[in-house]
Motif scaffolding. Sequence first.
Motif, PDB file in Angstrom:
ATOM      1  N   LEU A 176       0.919  -1.053  -0.174  1.00  0.00           N
ATOM      2  CA  LEU A 176      -0.266   0.110   0.219  1.00  0.00           C
ATOM      3  C   LEU A 176       0.652   1.370  -0.243  1.00  0.00           C
ATOM      4  CD1 LEU A 176      -2.396  -1.636   2.612  1.00  0.00           C
ATOM      5  CD2 LEU A 176      -3.005  -1.233   0.119  1.00  0.00           C
ATOM      6  N   PRO A 177       1.056   1.961  -0.827  1.00  0.00           N
ATOM      7  CA  PRO A 177       1.624   3.433  -1.260  1.00  0.00           C
ATOM      8  C   PRO A 177       1.471   4.221  -0.340  1.00  0.00           C
ATOM      9  CG  PRO A 177      -0.026   2.874  -3.026  1.00  0.00           C
ATOM     10  CD  PRO A 177       0.376   1.648  -2.474  1.00  0.00           C
ATOM     11  N   GLU A 178       0.872   4.259   0.499  1.00  0.00           N
ATOM     12  CA  GLU A 178      -0.116   5.378   1.067  1.00  0.00           C
ATOM     13  C   GLU A 178       0.174   5.270   2.477  1.00  0.00           C
ATOM     14  OE1 GLU A 178      -3.849   2.055   0.836  1.00  0.00           O
ATOM     15  OE2 GLU A 178      -2.214   3.212  -0.669  1.00  0.00           O
ATOM     16  N   LYS A 179       0.290   3.618   2.518  1.00  0.00           N
ATOM     17  CA  LYS A 179       1.114   3.164   4.055  1.00  0.00           C
ATOM     18  C   LYS A 179       3.052   3.257   3.342  1.00  0.00           C
ATOM     19  CE  LYS A 179      -3.252   1.706   6.180  1.00  0.00           C
ATOM     20  NZ  LYS A 179      -4.117   0.100   7.065  1.00  0.00           N
ATOM     21  N   SER A 180       3.514   3.492   3.507  1.00  0.00           N
ATOM     22  CA  SER A 180       4.554   3.590   3.142  1.00  0.00           C
ATOM     23  C   SER A 180       5.163   2.216   2.749  1.00  0.00           C
ATOM     24  CB  SER A 180       5.684   3.931   4.281  1.00  0.00           C
ATOM     25  OG  SER A 180       5.395   5.127   4.632  1.00  0.00           O
ATOM     26  N   TRP A 181       3.972   1.481   2.140  1.00  0.00           N
ATOM     27  CA  TRP A 181       4.214   0.208   1.072  1.00  0.00           C
ATOM     28  C   TRP A 181       3.828  -0.568   2.496  1.00  0.00           C
ATOM     29  CZ3 TRP A 181       3.375   0.879  -3.965  1.00  0.00           C
ATOM     30  CH2 TRP A 181       3.772   1.807  -4.542  1.00  0.00           C
ATOM     31  N   ARG A 187       3.426  11.952  -7.875  1.00  0.00           N
ATOM     32  CA  ARG A 187       3.546  10.926  -6.208  1.00  0.00           C
ATOM     33  C   ARG A 187       4.433   9.781  -6.447  1.00  0.00           C
ATOM     34  NH1 ARG A 187      -0.223   8.227  -6.232  1.00  0.00           N
ATOM     35  NH2 ARG A 187      -1.063   8.286  -7.834  1.00  0.00           N
ATOM     36  N   VAL A 200       6.203   8.389  -3.338  1.00  0.00           N
ATOM     37  CA  VAL A 200       6.737   7.505  -2.404  1.00  0.00           C
ATOM     38  C   VAL A 200       7.786   7.415  -1.690  1.00  0.00           C
ATOM     39  CG1 VAL A 200       6.076   5.544  -0.651  1.00  0.00           C
ATOM     40  CG2 VAL A 200       5.325   6.659  -2.741  1.00  0.00           C
TER      41      VAL A 200
END
Length: 454
Positions: free
Chosen positions: A189-194, A364, A366
Amino acid sequence: MDPYVIQTNGSSSLSSVLDVHVSLSGKSSMSGKGKGRKARWSVKPSEMSRNTFNPIRAIVDSMKVKPNPDKTMITLSIGDPTVFGNLPTDPEIIQAMKDALDSGKCNGYAPSIGFLSSREQIASYYSCPEAPLEAKDVILTSGCSQAIELCLSVLANPGQNILVPRPGFALYRTLAESIGIEIKLYNLLPEKSWEIDLKQLESLIDEKTACLIINNPSNPCGSVFNKSHLQKILAVAARHYVPILADEIYRDMVFSDSKFVPLATLSSNVPILSCGGLAKRWLVPGWRLGWILIHDQNDIFGNEIRDGLVKLSQRILGPCTIVQGALKGILNSTPQEFYQNTMSFLKSSADLCYGALAAIPGLRPVRPSGAMYLMVGIEMENFPEFEDDVEFTEQLIAEQSVHCLPGKCFEYRNFFRVVITVPEVMMLEACSRIQEFCEQHYHCAEGSQEECDK
């Protein structure tokens, strides 16, 4: 008892050794001569070769685009830290190799799993109270890639499946599918630092799941899992009795604000095969020395997995003996300053790249925490002339002579990967060109006027 006849074909005194046919039925066997023989040459590739597919090579080779002749090519696609010459290995590492060569003791064959003394060095270097190791727990391999191959081969049979990260290292698919093992992709999950989508991961597990691959720190994401997340991963594996293949080739390659936790130090009931090597941390990928660390405190693997790894290692005659002979010097004499300088450079490069790309509308990135990479998301709705990340990166080469691998190479669309090992001046120029490229092709998507006003 059925009679039998021995017939000889040919003449002269040599006939008895020219062509002998034995018939147990008493009938001549000559009537079927030639039956089952090929009528012509027909040499076909094996099923294993047919099933071997490297996604990166397939995608890159299909790119027919030529770079801009007016701009020097900047390659941000190769995961080899030695390419540009700005990250040399340490003199102590070179000296250890010279000493091993000069000793004259490393010119012959070693056991297929490596010299005992070399395995003792690795065991001693990585052993800790939470995850103790002895020489018997170490298999030396020809690079980390072979370590991964041996682990997959010993854990899974054709028809079984393994769980692989998405985005993830393409070699997992290449190795598994070549021997008939199915790939199941779990999401990062990119929004959770992968971090791993644990619920989705768990939904993939079935009775045919042979192992779970955990790549930490990550290629291509540059992410580093914290202790809490690793414990949750182990809990999933324990609930379903799934062993883990831990790809830890970037072990200890984390930035100063992060901490690497070896997965095996947190596990008492999940057996783990941890793969590593000299390639990245010691900046010598061409020396091809890797290893498997067998962590199995409850003896779940038993002798069968250990024996299986030994048998599989015997398909070739082990890794380079000169590098094995240099291991003591490499592990014990390399100064801490060397590791610190490497990671200081990589963090500086990551910060520079992240900061520059984060300021570009439509991208965007990360932020990474380690390894040698970062992933950059592309807001494709703002680049409508490109169908996907492959076309985006192709045109980036054509116009700006900057080569990044598209996310498709890692099973993850609408992203591209940047390698951060390039010299600072080259990274600055690459980011400037990417900015120019995006400014030329960016179109404001409907409903995003605020972004367009930046």
